[in-house]
Design an enzyme around this catalytic site. Structure first.
Site, PDB file in Angstrom:
ATOM      1  CD  GLU A 133      -3.573 -11.743   0.762  1.00 44.20           C
ATOM      2  OE1 GLU A 133      -3.197 -12.245  -0.299  1.00 44.20           O
ATOM      3  OE2 GLU A 133      -4.286 -12.340   1.571  1.00 44.20           O
ATOM      4  CB  ALA A 179      -3.536   5.270  -2.767  1.00 41.26           C
ATOM      5  CB  ALA A 180      -3.132  -0.206  -2.650  1.00 40.73           C
ATOM      6  CE1 TYR A 188      -3.048  -5.142  -2.112  1.00 37.31           C
ATOM      7  CE2 TYR A 188      -2.786  -7.130  -0.791  1.00 37.31           C
ATOM      8  CZ  TYR A 188      -3.064  -5.784  -0.882  1.00 37.31           C
ATOM      9  OH  TYR A 188      -3.352  -5.061   0.261  1.00 37.31           O
ATOM     10  CG  PHE A 201     -12.837  -6.698  -0.433  1.00 31.13           C
ATOM     11  CD1 PHE A 201     -11.521  -7.117  -0.594  1.00 31.13           C
ATOM     12  CD2 PHE A 201     -13.189  -5.420  -0.851  1.00 31.13           C
ATOM     13  CE1 PHE A 201     -10.575  -6.265  -1.168  1.00 31.13           C
ATOM     14  CE2 PHE A 201     -12.249  -4.572  -1.418  1.00 31.13           C
ATOM     15  CZ  PHE A 201     -10.934  -4.996  -1.590  1.00 31.13           C
ATOM     16  CB  VAL A 202     -14.994 -13.094   0.854  1.00 29.13           C
ATOM     17  CG1 VAL A 202     -14.380 -13.101   2.250  1.00 29.13           C
ATOM     18  CG2 VAL A 202     -15.868 -14.310   0.647  1.00 29.13           C
ATOM     19  CB  ILE A 234      -9.249  10.327   0.771  1.00 26.45           C
ATOM     20  CG1 ILE A 234     -10.117  11.016   1.833  1.00 26.45           C
ATOM     21  CG2 ILE A 234      -9.676  10.799  -0.618  1.00 26.45           C
ATOM     22  CD1 ILE A 234      -9.478  11.206   3.142  1.00 26.45           C
ATOM     23  CB  SER A 278      -1.263  -6.315   3.120  1.00 25.47           C
ATOM     24  OG  SER A 278      -2.109  -7.441   3.022  1.00 25.47           O
ATOM     25  CB  ALA A 336      -1.139 -18.883  -5.857  1.00 22.76           C
TER      26      ALA A 336
HETATM   27  P1  NAP Z   1      -9.804   0.307  -0.863  1.00 21.03           P
HETATM   28  O1  NAP Z   1     -11.145   0.510  -0.244  1.00 21.03           O
HETATM   29  O2  NAP Z   1      -9.690  -0.589  -2.051  1.00 21.03           O
HETATM   30  O3  NAP Z   1      -9.238   1.751  -1.263  1.00 21.03           O
HETATM   31  C1  NAP Z   1      -8.140   1.900  -2.123  1.00 21.03           C
HETATM   32  C2  NAP Z   1      -7.928   3.369  -2.403  1.00 21.03           C
HETATM   33  O4  NAP Z   1      -6.777   3.519  -3.251  1.00 21.03           O
HETATM   34  C3  NAP Z   1      -9.102   4.070  -3.108  1.00 21.03           C
HETATM   35  O5  NAP Z   1      -9.314   5.309  -2.491  1.00 21.03           O
HETATM   36  C4  NAP Z   1      -8.575   4.275  -4.531  1.00 21.03           C
HETATM   37  O6  NAP Z   1      -9.096   5.407  -5.174  1.00 21.03           O
HETATM   38  C5  NAP Z   1      -7.100   4.520  -4.224  1.00 21.03           C
HETATM   39  N1  NAP Z   1      -6.247   4.394  -5.422  1.00 21.03           N
HETATM   40  C6  NAP Z   1      -6.139   3.307  -6.232  1.00 21.03           C
HETATM   41  N2  NAP Z   1      -5.278   3.574  -7.222  1.00 21.03           N
HETATM   42  C7  NAP Z   1      -4.820   4.859  -7.041  1.00 21.03           C
HETATM   43  C8  NAP Z   1      -3.923   5.693  -7.733  1.00 21.03           C
HETATM   44  N3  NAP Z   1      -3.287   5.302  -8.854  1.00 21.03           N
HETATM   45  N4  NAP Z   1      -3.692   6.950  -7.247  1.00 21.03           N
HETATM   46  C9  NAP Z   1      -4.335   7.379  -6.144  1.00 21.03           C
HETATM   47  N5  NAP Z   1      -5.223   6.629  -5.448  1.00 21.03           N
HETATM   48  C10 NAP Z   1      -5.460   5.370  -5.892  1.00 21.03           C
HETATM   49  O7  NAP Z   1      -8.762  -0.227   0.231  1.00 21.03           O
HETATM   50  P2  NAP Z   1      -8.885  -0.266   1.838  1.00 21.03           P
HETATM   51  O8  NAP Z   1      -9.534  -1.537   2.226  1.00 21.03           O
HETATM   52  O9  NAP Z   1      -9.372   1.037   2.328  1.00 21.03           O
HETATM   53  O10 NAP Z   1      -7.338  -0.446   2.218  1.00 21.03           O
HETATM   54  C11 NAP Z   1      -6.483   0.667   2.385  1.00 21.03           C
HETATM   55  C12 NAP Z   1      -5.034   0.231   2.193  1.00 21.03           C
HETATM   56  O11 NAP Z   1      -4.715  -0.783   3.145  1.00 21.03           O
HETATM   57  C13 NAP Z   1      -4.728  -0.385   0.848  1.00 21.03           C
HETATM   58  O12 NAP Z   1      -3.406  -0.025   0.515  1.00 21.03           O
HETATM   59  C14 NAP Z   1      -4.814  -1.874   1.075  1.00 21.03           C
HETATM   60  O13 NAP Z   1      -4.020  -2.571   0.147  1.00 21.03           O
HETATM   61  C15 NAP Z   1      -4.265  -1.953   2.481  1.00 21.03           C
HETATM   62  N6  NAP Z   1      -4.739  -3.056   3.312  1.00 21.03           N
HETATM   63  C16 NAP Z   1      -6.082  -3.271   3.455  1.00 21.03           C
HETATM   64  C17 NAP Z   1      -6.509  -4.266   4.297  1.00 21.03           C
HETATM   65  C18 NAP Z   1      -7.978  -4.527   4.519  1.00 21.03           C
HETATM   66  O14 NAP Z   1      -8.310  -5.594   5.051  1.00 21.03           O
HETATM   67  N7  NAP Z   1      -8.849  -3.584   4.201  1.00 21.03           N
HETATM   68  C19 NAP Z   1      -5.570  -5.050   5.006  1.00 21.03           C
HETATM   69  C20 NAP Z   1      -4.223  -4.773   4.841  1.00 21.03           C
HETATM   70  C21 NAP Z   1      -3.805  -3.760   3.999  1.00 21.03           C
HETATM   71  P3  NAP Z   1     -10.331   5.340  -6.238  1.00 21.03           P
HETATM   72  O15 NAP Z   1     -11.549   5.528  -5.412  1.00 21.03           O
HETATM   73  O16 NAP Z   1     -10.072   6.481  -7.151  1.00 21.03           O
HETATM   74  O17 NAP Z   1     -10.273   3.997  -6.904  1.00 21.03           O
HETATM   75  O1  F7E Z   2     -10.826 -12.796   0.311  1.00 20.48           O
HETATM   76  C1  F7E Z   2     -11.914 -16.303  -0.159  1.00 20.48           C
HETATM   77  C2  F7E Z   2     -10.677 -15.844  -0.918  1.00 20.48           C
HETATM   78  O2  F7E Z   2     -11.099 -10.850  -1.229  1.00 20.48           O
HETATM   79  C3  F7E Z   2     -10.724 -13.463   1.545  1.00 20.48           C
HETATM   80  C4  F7E Z   2      -7.726  -7.155   0.962  1.00 20.48           C
HETATM   81  O3  F7E Z   2      -8.216  -6.083   1.729  1.00 20.48           O
HETATM   82  O4  F7E Z   2      -7.253  -8.455   2.912  1.00 20.48           O
HETATM   83  C5  F7E Z   2      -7.967  -8.461   1.683  1.00 20.48           C
HETATM   84  O5  F7E Z   2      -7.524  -9.514   0.845  1.00 20.48           O
HETATM   85  C6  F7E Z   2     -10.733 -14.960   1.323  1.00 20.48           C
HETATM   86  C7  F7E Z   2      -9.772 -15.461   0.245  1.00 20.48           C
HETATM   87  O6  F7E Z   2      -9.755 -10.594   0.904  1.00 20.48           O
HETATM   88  C8  F7E Z   2     -14.737 -15.708  -2.359  1.00 20.48           C
HETATM   89  O7  F7E Z   2     -10.181 -16.908  -1.740  1.00 20.48           O
HETATM   90  C9  F7E Z   2     -13.975 -17.340  -1.155  1.00 20.48           C
HETATM   91  O8  F7E Z   2      -9.089 -16.601   0.719  1.00 20.48           O
HETATM   92  O9  F7E Z   2     -12.171 -10.761   1.041  1.00 20.48           O
HETATM   93  P1  F7E Z   2     -11.046 -11.190   0.204  1.00 20.48           P
HETATM   94  P2  F7E Z   2      -8.197 -10.953   0.828  1.00 20.48           P
HETATM   95  O10 F7E Z   2      -7.843 -11.580  -0.451  1.00 20.48           O
HETATM   96  O11 F7E Z   2      -7.853 -11.706   2.080  1.00 20.48           O
HETATM   97  C10 F7E Z   2      -5.834  -8.324   2.791  1.00 20.48           C
HETATM   98  C11 F7E Z   2      -5.244  -8.318   4.178  1.00 20.48           C
HETATM   99  C12 F7E Z   2      -5.436  -7.189   1.943  1.00 20.48           C
HETATM  100  O12 F7E Z   2      -4.388  -6.593   2.146  1.00 20.48           O
HETATM  101  C13 F7E Z   2      -6.238  -6.959   0.709  1.00 20.48           C
HETATM  102  O13 F7E Z   2      -6.054  -5.626   0.225  1.00 20.48           O
HETATM  103  O14 F7E Z   2     -12.036 -15.352   0.882  1.00 20.48           O
HETATM  104  N1  F7E Z   2     -13.137 -16.295  -0.979  1.00 20.48           N
HETATM  105  N2  F7E Z   2     -14.964 -17.009  -2.000  1.00 20.48           N
HETATM  106  C14 F7E Z   2     -13.570 -15.264  -1.709  1.00 20.48           C
HETATM  107  N3  F7E Z   2     -13.100 -14.010  -1.855  1.00 20.48           N
HETATM  108  C15 F7E Z   2     -13.801 -13.166  -2.659  1.00 20.48           C
HETATM  109  N4  F7E Z   2     -13.362 -11.882  -2.784  1.00 20.48           N
HETATM  110  N5  F7E Z   2     -14.941 -13.566  -3.321  1.00 20.48           N
HETATM  111  C16 F7E Z   2     -15.454 -14.824  -3.212  1.00 20.48           C
HETATM  112  O15 F7E Z   2     -16.453 -15.165  -3.820  1.00 20.48           O
END
Ligand code: NAP
Ligand code: F7E
Length: 335
Positions: free
Chosen positions: A136, A79-80, A158, A197-198, A9, A134, A289
């Site tokens: 990913e 959560a993750a 991840y 995040f980027v 949340i 995801s 990677a």
């Molecule tokens: P986020 O902002 O990183 O939020 C992650 C949440 O997980 C936070 O509320 C965190 O709580 C909670 N959490 C971590 N460890 C926990 C634990 N042991 N027990 C309970 N809660 C825990 O992620 P988001 O971007 O909102 O993404 C939501 C979900 O979608 C994640 O599962 C992510 O992997 C997945 N996802 C995200 C994207 C994206 O682009 N955003 C894309 C695909 C999938 P704390 O505040 O306490 O740390």
């Molecule tokens: O990276 C490149 C990096 O960390 C995007 C998560 O929400 O989406 C997210 O994962 C790209 C990568 O997101 C920097 O190498 C370059 O290729 O914003 P990111 P992510 O790794 O795609 C997926 C769908 C999820 O599920 C995940 O939870 O950007 N990049 N330079 C960089 N990335 C970061 N973070 N920082 C840099 O300086």
């Protein structure tokens, strides 16, 4: 009135989903972890109508008692450990939370509902479950664009943990007849995105450079390509999945990919700056990677859920830069 229980949340998606469901008239409960969680205060100020329940994805008993107390109609497991680089440094913890944590939430539902193997039809349990899978999982992509049948090839601990979470969701659907759906969401961003995040790192860096608080921005691989959408759109797809008669898996994305370089160019040029004068490549941000390119094929979500993104890449960049300009302008230059 329906009740939703959301794990994660305090995260980006958890907040948007909670807002959306409250707007639909839901009672919304959110799992918060840890003693004195610093995000609690902000969440309570932003969303005072959300009921917070203390639990942790590492603690099976806490999840059983959360599901039992809340008696939800719908559980959204968001959560993750979600930041990919952290997953190399804390691979086991990522497996425990991002992977096995999904199993623990599913088990909590199964235990509270008393569902056992082989039950089907009306006896399969009442609670509907959403798993945050995801893109990913596609990792080193086997085809472009990626759809629900594209094979997985994760490239990080991840991604591997998310593949486990995805398949255990499918397995509980098949073993126990649970209404368990998995959203394979591509990158979605917003002003609430974490600064690591980027996209947010870039828009916050641009705002700070524009305001004279910072001179340069260090980044990794500018050639990586992602299918970036707006998080506020994506949480609606999560909800739609749980309103279907049958549980299923859906790819959710825009269908359009851009490189990190294109994001950088768009963000800097929006405020009238030349990115080449400010961006520095730092090998510390290059991954062991890499996932080079991801593009969604969201046809199934469009046809079966009627879901469509509403925000273009350019609108997303501008929204995030504008929000960071306001955020940075309201902050003092030293802590
Ligand atoms: P986020 O902002 O990183 O939020 C992650 C949440 O997980 C936070 O509320 C965190 O709580 C909670 N959490 C971590 N460890 C926990 C634990 N042991 N027990 C309970 N809660 C825990 O992620 P988001 O971007 O909102 O993404 C939501 C979900 O979608 C994640 O599962 C992510 O992997 C997945 N996802 C995200 C994207 C994206 O682009 N955003 C894309 C695909 C999938 P704390 O505040 O306490 O740390
Ligand atoms: O990276 C490149 C990096 O960390 C995007 C998560 O929400 O989406 C997210 O994962 C790209 C990568 O997101 C920097 O190498 C370059 O290729 O914003 P990111 P992510 O790794 O795609 C997926 C769908 C999820 O599920 C995940 O939870 O950007 N990049 N330079 C960089 N990335 C970061 N973070 N920082 C840099 O300086």
């Amino acid at each position: 009135m329906k009740t939703a229980l959301i794990t994660g949340i305090t995260g980006q998606d958890g907040m948007y989903l909670a807002e959306y469901l409250l707007g639909l008239g839901y009672r919304v409960c959110g799992v918060i972890r840890g003693q004195n969680n610093p995000k609690r205060e902000r969440l309570e100020a932003l969303l005072p109508d959300v009921e917070l329940i203390e639990a942790d994805l590492l603690d099976q008993g806490s999840l059983v008692s959360a599901v039992s107390r809340v008696a939800p109609d719908e559980v959204y497991n968001l959560a993750a450990i979600s930041f990919v680089p952290v997953s190399w440094n804390q691979a086991e913890l990522t497996g425990e939370i991002t992977g096995l944590g999904v199993l623990r939430v599913l088990e909590a539902i199964r235990i509270v509902e008393g569902v056992s193997a082989g039950t089907s039809g009306s006896s399969r349990g009442r609670i509907r479950f959403y798993q945050a899978s995801s893109s990913e999982m596609f990792g080193k992509v086997r085809e472009t664009p990626q759809n629900e049948r594209t094979p997985f090839h994760p490239r990080s601990p991840y991604g591997v943990a998310k593949v486990y979470g995805h398949y255990i969701t499918v397995n509980y659907r098949e073993s126990y007849g649970m209404h368990a759906s998995s959203g394979i969401l591509f990158n979605h961003e917003s002003p609430r995105r974490g600064l690591e995040f980027v996209t947010r790192k870039i828009t916050n860096g641009v705002a700070r450079i524009k305001l004279g608080k910072q001179r340069e921005l260090a980044l990794g691989n500018l050639d990586a390509r992602r299918d970036w959408g707006f998080a506020g759109d994506y949480v609606k797809a999560m909800h739609l999945m749980l309103q279907q008669d049958e549980p299923d898996d859906y790819v959710v994305g825009t269908g359009v990919a851009h490189s990190v370089r294109e994001f950088v160019e768009a963000a800097f040029s929006y405020v009238g700056l030349d990115w080449r004068e400010h961006v520095r490549i730092d090998p510390r941000f290059v991954r062991p990677a890499e996932v080079e390119t991801l593009t969604a094929d969201p046809r199934k979500a469009r046809e079966k859920l009627g879901w469509e993104p509403t925000t273009t890449f350019e609108e997303l960049v501008r929204m995030m830069v504008d929000a960071d300009l306001a955020f940075e302008a309201s902050r003092h230059s030293s802590p």
